[in-house]
Design an enzyme around this catalytic site. Structure first.
Site, PDB file in Angstrom:
ATOM      1  N   GLN A  83     -38.349  31.147   8.020  1.00 25.10           N
ATOM      2  CA  GLN A  83     -38.431  29.775   8.515  1.00 25.10           C
ATOM      3  C   GLN A  83     -37.670  29.623   9.833  1.00 25.10           C
ATOM      4  O   GLN A  83     -36.523  30.064   9.932  1.00 25.10           O
ATOM      5  CB  GLN A  83     -37.812  28.846   7.460  1.00 25.10           C
ATOM      6  CG  GLN A  83     -37.798  27.373   7.848  1.00 25.10           C
ATOM      7  CD  GLN A  83     -37.061  26.528   6.823  1.00 25.10           C
ATOM      8  OE1 GLN A  83     -36.058  26.952   6.295  1.00 25.10           O
ATOM      9  NE2 GLN A  83     -37.549  25.339   6.563  1.00 25.10           N
ATOM     10  N   GLY A  84     -38.298  29.011  10.811  1.00 27.56           N
ATOM     11  CA  GLY A  84     -37.625  28.782  12.100  1.00 27.56           C
ATOM     12  C   GLY A  84     -37.515  27.305  12.403  1.00 27.56           C
ATOM     13  O   GLY A  84     -38.336  26.717  13.093  1.00 27.56           O
ATOM     14  N   TYR A  85     -36.497  26.682  11.847  1.00 24.63           N
ATOM     15  CA  TYR A  85     -36.287  25.243  12.068  1.00 24.63           C
ATOM     16  C   TYR A  85     -35.044  25.032  12.952  1.00 24.63           C
ATOM     17  O   TYR A  85     -35.125  24.546  14.061  1.00 24.63           O
ATOM     18  CB  TYR A  85     -36.045  24.526  10.736  1.00 24.63           C
ATOM     19  CG  TYR A  85     -37.285  24.012  10.050  1.00 24.63           C
ATOM     20  CD1 TYR A  85     -38.510  24.636  10.204  1.00 24.63           C
ATOM     21  CD2 TYR A  85     -37.216  22.894   9.226  1.00 24.63           C
ATOM     22  CE1 TYR A  85     -39.641  24.157   9.556  1.00 24.63           C
ATOM     23  CE2 TYR A  85     -38.341  22.407   8.578  1.00 24.63           C
ATOM     24  CZ  TYR A  85     -39.558  23.041   8.743  1.00 24.63           C
ATOM     25  OH  TYR A  85     -40.661  22.565   8.102  1.00 24.63           O
ATOM     26  N   SER A  86     -33.876  25.417  12.402  1.00 18.48           N
ATOM     27  CA  SER A  86     -32.609  25.114  13.073  1.00 18.48           C
ATOM     28  C   SER A  86     -32.481  25.856  14.405  1.00 18.48           C
ATOM     29  O   SER A  86     -32.985  26.954  14.567  1.00 18.48           O
ATOM     30  CB  SER A  86     -31.430  25.539  12.202  1.00 18.48           C
ATOM     31  OG  SER A  86     -31.395  24.761  11.054  1.00 18.48           O
TER      32      SER A  86
ATOM     33  N   GLU B 178     -39.262  21.232  -0.673  1.00 23.05           N
ATOM     34  CA  GLU B 178     -37.917  21.800  -0.705  1.00 23.05           C
ATOM     35  C   GLU B 178     -37.021  21.160  -1.752  1.00 23.05           C
ATOM     36  O   GLU B 178     -36.148  21.795  -2.308  1.00 23.05           O
ATOM     37  CB  GLU B 178     -37.255  21.645   0.675  1.00 23.05           C
ATOM     38  CG  GLU B 178     -37.261  22.925   1.474  1.00 23.05           C
ATOM     39  CD  GLU B 178     -36.333  22.807   2.676  1.00 23.05           C
ATOM     40  OE1 GLU B 178     -36.024  23.838   3.248  1.00 23.05           O
ATOM     41  OE2 GLU B 178     -35.916  21.687   3.018  1.00 23.05           O
TER      42      GLU B 178
ATOM     43  N   SER C 126     -28.101  18.828   5.586  1.00 21.06           N
ATOM     44  CA  SER C 126     -26.766  18.836   4.980  1.00 21.06           C
ATOM     45  C   SER C 126     -26.640  17.683   3.990  1.00 21.06           C
ATOM     46  O   SER C 126     -27.387  16.704   4.063  1.00 21.06           O
ATOM     47  CB  SER C 126     -25.693  18.684   6.056  1.00 21.06           C
ATOM     48  OG  SER C 126     -25.651  17.345   6.500  1.00 21.06           O
ATOM     49  N   ASN C 127     -25.726  17.793   3.065  1.00 24.76           N
ATOM     50  CA  ASN C 127     -25.597  16.742   2.063  1.00 24.76           C
ATOM     51  C   ASN C 127     -25.218  15.402   2.693  1.00 24.76           C
ATOM     52  O   ASN C 127     -25.541  14.346   2.144  1.00 24.76           O
ATOM     53  CB  ASN C 127     -24.596  17.165   0.985  1.00 24.76           C
ATOM     54  CG  ASN C 127     -25.201  18.227   0.066  1.00 24.76           C
ATOM     55  OD1 ASN C 127     -26.182  18.874   0.433  1.00 24.76           O
ATOM     56  ND2 ASN C 127     -24.639  18.390  -1.124  1.00 24.76           N
ATOM     57  N   GLU C 128     -24.557  15.449   3.836  1.00 19.33           N
ATOM     58  CA  GLU C 128     -24.254  14.201   4.541  1.00 19.33           C
ATOM     59  C   GLU C 128     -25.554  13.557   5.044  1.00 19.33           C
ATOM     60  O   GLU C 128     -25.745  12.340   4.917  1.00 19.33           O
ATOM     61  CB  GLU C 128     -23.306  14.472   5.718  1.00 19.33           C
ATOM     62  CG  GLU C 128     -21.868  14.814   5.308  1.00 19.33           C
ATOM     63  CD  GLU C 128     -21.699  16.234   4.777  1.00 19.33           C
ATOM     64  OE1 GLU C 128     -22.590  17.080   5.012  1.00 19.33           O
ATOM     65  OE2 GLU C 128     -20.682  16.502   4.099  1.00 19.33           O
TER      66      GLU C 128
END
Lengths: 369, 392, 369, 392
Positions: free
Chosen positions: B126-129, B244, B374-376
């Site tokens: 996967q290439g997201y970030s 996801e 992230s959970n935030e």
């Protein structure tokens, strides 16, 4: 009541901090992670020359007659840059055991050279089944000729892979007793084990290791009391070091929050992250404050006074200190979980300190006794 | 309400259980019982074994290679796989890009990509970030410039998990530099063997060989590799996010770590008795097990909805939040139970294999609360989308 | 697997919710806090007429042959408006004990009238020193003539101040046994005690209370097993009620955050408060989900299957449910800690449910057995 | 660093201890040993006893009636008072408006107000919060209109603790309606017996008689009752906040609740032994005691700074945050230990007096994380002032 360092102590703190900053950037630790020893004997020698290894030892053995507070100062300041030399293992564990258990001759033979930076020590006290109980050991020392024969297995001996002399606990006829054993003595086999924090420790097998009567530290059976006391020093030392770690992690995190941008603004402007950082600050200050108490109490002879603050401090490491480490990683986001960024190195060191010298439950149980 | 399985379902469970026992190679069975840790090669081997049985993609429609099982059977299948400690298959093809191609791909794309995902001939990543765009995914800067029948891609993707073992990468790239952030993004499939692509494994906290940086230097990508429409990549990304959610509920990892915790606690002693029998430590383990049970019920609710062909309810939004935190708490407890042995780091012969597996895995899972939103960020989204709290 | 209510259950939920909303606003509970009984027997009667008191009982005793799920549905929906009638005390505690321990004659005499709303029941099982252990009782039942003489003290008997019949546990020659004792029997003295959640309970002294043989429920010594089972129903009932409380508290809090302004903006726009609200949502959904499991499992005869989910659910009440209560109060700010605002009433009810039928440690210990 | 007391200081400790034993009336001693709960009248009685001894305001300068003790003696004095379970004195005069008058009052104000604070002839309360301005204190709307030599005050103050027993109130009022929020506010002393003032006790969560609403309807207040300058009230409020920090550290209440916890745990049994000896419950108590010890050290650091005549360091900013949370956790544990007895609510004869005291106090302390600047506001302030994080 006074929580301030005196002038000499302030000077010591500054000297150590300057050294860490200028001569031991984290990069040095990184490189030494792959080294066989894991630290630099030349730097150790220099620490000896600067007198840091003897701050808490009395003058007759080559020390400066200070208190344990000075040890704590050195540890806290070395921790801010993860300086890898085995101060805790050699000065606190090995040195304090020798000082408290040994005779003047033994001090001269083993302690003074360490204080001068010529040698290092290690304390081989833990065993696979002992879990923070220094008396729960299976290594034996049987009398043989005028001396003893020691057999058994020690685990996670910090600096055990490189120490010149090992202080080994063993069950002698009259009870748990300490002995000095050269690492290269016949019958000693050392397996090097890497630790999560990038250091090394040793698993040591003693197979009928013959030592002379003079290798015994103190009376037979006197070992458990000394070890118990040394464990308190070690716990206070771990706490002092954790204060250095937590302060640095807080500092790095606040810096990162003030620099990193997402959604077009500094992430430190997000209230949820601000509040997290404030709670990190609170836990760090609680840790720092109880560390002050624990480093002062470490020299206290009254067991219950000493233990109360030291256990409370180690418990704060296990709770607040660990929490600070977790949050600092989380707030660094993706970069925090790479090996490339330093924050993870501090994180893992905090966990290593947590696992040593009694975990939270050990100290809770002891505190409530 | 009904929480029990039918007799047919229970029979199916036994069939699956027996098959796993039979099909798993001896060396993998040994690793499952020992460290519980597998190599990427194990995962590929197991993938091929499942493929041959036809069980590799139970969640795909039957016509493209799925099993045709209902949700209960899929659930039982997963539970048995987890209980047997079977290796997890790479999710990027089977559970991420595959379902997306099934939903939004052209017939040609389906024919080209799906069979090789199933057969494990082609692995995906996967290439997201990107280094500059973590939580703020829409700020990505990898560009795909229109060059007639192909794009020219330039930029860097990070956290490209297992890219070093992958054949293809699915990426979000910027195709319209003038459009507002979320517009102008396209979902693009890139062959990692194309000239100009470079994959550099990254050393992580756990020193596990999972994450990579992937660099694109004037990489030529045919336009037929776009999924959905050009500049509609954000829609694709959101559709994928739905998949996801359940993947990131961490039900399997939690079960796995709980098993390890109990195995280790049975071998360590405190106050002269095994930690597994010591009231303080039993309680610590039980607390996490009890919370896991509640978490499990939330994920069952989502599964039951799927079984009825419905979208999972809003409560499924908490699965990642709760599951990633829980698996971290479990690895922390495992570390705590190990005591001094938690110091061990890629040693051989000083600790048991299962103990050796804990530290690196503990470190690895620190990323769980960061990746996949992230959970935030998860909380931001739930606050707005589900609780409908006012924007700042 | 199916987590959805069937049509009848959906209808029941809606009917109860509508009743709570339209006929029992929180104001009614407020007024009844100062009442000697604390609820309205006429409303109880009506609940009987509507069939709510018999949803989980078999048809021969006047019930509707449903499962415990129906009880849970009633409780959850009554809780959203703090409806004060003693459903948990009379239907779950008293009713389930009678159903499981009694004969057809006893059902007809005591259970059916309760189901019809004519009477209420109470289960006197707790004693000052029993703390969630139903067998650790000191009340005795000695054989006398053809019957028994019961002596002892019971504490915190929910609805004990007003119940027509008490189900009393006592130690008979062959072990813990249940008896039906009319509240107005000779030798029974009732002290009314106010509870933190605005309800009332009774401390009951039994002084040589003479009962006939027919007052005994089941065999001598069969009481503990029944009580154990009833405690599981009660815990599941408390959890179901807590789902109603938590959902309402979350809802009130989200509303408040979206309305209240400080510093010129809605406080619900502050990220730290948003994240807190999200965590409240997560805990509420965890509670709701495990409550579903526990209400289904409550009817399960296999002890270990039943207990695992019920203990996990009660533990989630003690952790997540209590946390939701705490945070809802905190996020309401000053107004939250006045008696004037309803949120505090829900908060206190959550604590009361937490204190009953086994606290966190009780269920943790039981779960890990 | 030095954490021990000198011999003189230890002698002083014994003197204080002996005096308290001697001076406290028998009925109060009984309440201290029983419920640990006192009436406002007890507090007033104890105030007068201390006044006669000259020990009522150790923290005031000697020339206005303080004791002249250094910080160590003041610390020892507080510790002995807390250990003896002596009633807490009303803080509003002695620790809030008193010190402010000492620092900023005119000679006439000092002469008028200080002696009667000392002698308990006049009790004080605080008028800060308003129904519309909780966390956002500067948005207050109570007005004081200039009417020559006096102001006309109109508005409502809420959370005016113990106003029903007080003679005077110190208020923040708006004197310039056109100034920006924090400007235009004045610190004003108001005699509660002035016509137009109405005090209505408020029923709170704990049903404790602490909080009131106080209404002002055209109340005439002479201008000489302004502390500092007109429109400089915000500066006064900030000065006062400094005093509040250590008051809100909750050291005394924590010690008090810990004592009660142990008393109750000694009388309750689990698994056939007293909870105080049960490993699970001992550990729960010990955890809070250990945290209290760390918290205590933070407050000692602040005290040691004061002893040296320095401003307490930035770490003192966390005292309210940590202390209020801790006292709440302690009351929660007390409730938990009580088990079913935690249900009790203002009963007589069914539980012990100390058990009866827990529930209402537990409810009362839920306010601790809200008043005096809610803990959320405290975090905002620390984030900006101490960590210097960027503004949003």
């Amino acid at each position: 009541m006074d929580f301030e360092l005196d002038q000499d102590q302030q000077m010591l703190a500054k000297t150590v901090a300057d050294f860490a900053k200028n001569e031991s950037p984290v990069e040095r630790f990184r490189q030494l992670r792959d080294d066989d020893i894991g630290y630099d004997p030349a730097v150790w020698q220099k620490m000896g020359e600067l007198g840091w290894l003897g701050v808490a030892f009395p003058e007759p053995v080559g020390g400066f007659g200070g208190s344990f507070v000075e040890c704590a100062i050195v540890l806290e300041n070395l921790a801010t840059n993860l300086v890898p030399e085995p101060y805790l293992a050699s000065v606190v564990l090995g040195g304090m055991a020798l000082l408290r258990a040994g005779t003047a001759e033994q001090h001269a033979a083993y302690l003074t050279p360490m204080i001068e930076g010529d040698t290092t020590l290690a304390l081989a006290y833990a065993e696979a089944r002992s879990r923070f109980d220094v008396s729960a050991i299976e290594t034996t020392a049987t009398t043989k000729g005028g001396g003893y024969e020691i057999s058994g297995q020690k685990v996670w001996v910090l600096n055990g892979h490189n120490a010149d002399h090992l202080i080994v606990s063993a069950r002698a006829p009259a009870g748990v007793t300490l002995f000095v054993v050269p690492r290269d003595a016949e019958g000693v086999s050392v397996t090097v084990a890497k630790t999560i924090d990038g250091h090394k420790a040793a698993f040591i097998e003693l197979d009928e290791v013959a030592v002379e009567r003079g290798a015994r530290l103190g009376e037979e059976g006197a070992g458990a009391r000394v070890l118990d006391r040394v464990m308190d020093y070690a716990a206070a030392a771990a706490v002092a070091e954790s204060v250095g770690l937590a302060s640095k992690m807080l500092h790095m995190t606040v810096d990162y929050l003030g620099t990193r941008e997402q959604f077009g603004v500094k992430i430190g402007s997000f209230q949820a992250l601000q509040h997290r950082a404030v709670d990190m600050y609170a836990e760090t200050e609680l840790l720092r404050s109880i560390s002050m108490a624990s480093m002062v109490r470490a020299d206290e002879d009254d067991t219950s006074t000493r233990r109360a603050d030291i256990s409370a401090a180690k418990y704060q490491l296990a709770t607040g200190g660990i929490w600070v480490a977790q949050q600092s990683l989380q707030l660094h986001g993706g970069i925090g979980v790479t090996d490339e960024h330093d924050i993870g190195l501090y994180f893992k060191r905090m966990y290593a300190l947590n696992a040593l010298f009694g975990d939270a439950e050990h100290h809770v149980a002891r505190f409530s006794e | 309400m009904n929480l029990t399985f039918t007799e047919e379902e229970e029979a199916f469970r036994l069939e699956v259980r027996a098959w796993i026992q039979d099909a798993m190679p001896a060396d993998m069975r040994e690793r499952a019982a020992g460290s519980g840790r597998f190599t990427p090669e194990d995962s590929a081997t197991w993938h091929r074994i499942l493929y041959e049985k036809g069980w590799v993609a139970p969640h795909w429609p039957k016509e493209v290679g799925g099993t045709g099982w209902d949700a209960a059977r899929r659930f039982i299948f997963n539970e048995e796989m987890e209980s047997a400690g079977a290796p997890q298959l790479s999710v990027f093809g089977l559970s991420m890009v595959g379902p997306l191609i099934i939903s939004f791909g052209t017939d040609a794309q389906k024919k080209r990509f799906l069979p090789k995902i199933l057969s494990a001939e082609e692995f995906w990543c996967q290439g997201y970030s990107e280094p500059g765009s973590g939580s703020d995914l829409a700020s990505l800067r990898t560009t795909a410039e229109d060059a007639g029948d192909h794009f020219i891609v330039n930029g860097q993707k990070t956290w490209t998990t297992y890219a070093q073992y992958a054949d293809w990468i699915f990426c979000l790239v910027r195709t319209d530099p003038n459009a507002k952030k979320q517009a102008g993004i396209t979902f693009l499939l890139i062959d990692l063997k194309t000239p100009g692509v470079e994959v550099k494994p990254m050393l992580t906290l756990g020193h596990t060989p999972a994450f990579c940086d992937t660099f694109f230097d004037n990489v030529k990508v045919p336009k037929e590799n776009v999924i959905g429409e050009v500049n509609q990549g954000w829609t694709m990304a959101k559709a994928l996010l739905g998949h996801e959610r359940t993947l990131l509920a961490m039900v399997g990892p939690c079960r796995n770590v709980l098993q390890k915790i109990k195995r280790i606690a049975a071998t360590k002693t405190v106050d002269g008795r095994p930690m597994l029998e010591h009231p303080i430590w039993r309680a610590k383990i039980a607390r996490l097990e009890m919370r896991f049970r509640a978490h499990l019920m939330v994920s069952y609710r989502a599964l039951a909805d799927q079984q009825k062909g419905k979208m999972p309810g809003p409560e499924s939004s908490i699965l990642k939040l709760v599951g990633t935190k829980l698996v971290q708490e479990m690895t922390e407890l495992a570390m705590e139970i190990m005591g001094e042995s938690s110091l061990t780091w890629y040693n051989e012969g000083v600790c048991t294999p299962v103990e050796e597996s804990i530290g690196p895995y503990f470190c690895y899972e620190r990323a769980a609360t960061i990746y996949g939103g992230s959970n935030e960020i998860q909380r931001n989204v739930i606050a707005k989308m589900i609780l409908q709290l006012p924007s700042s």
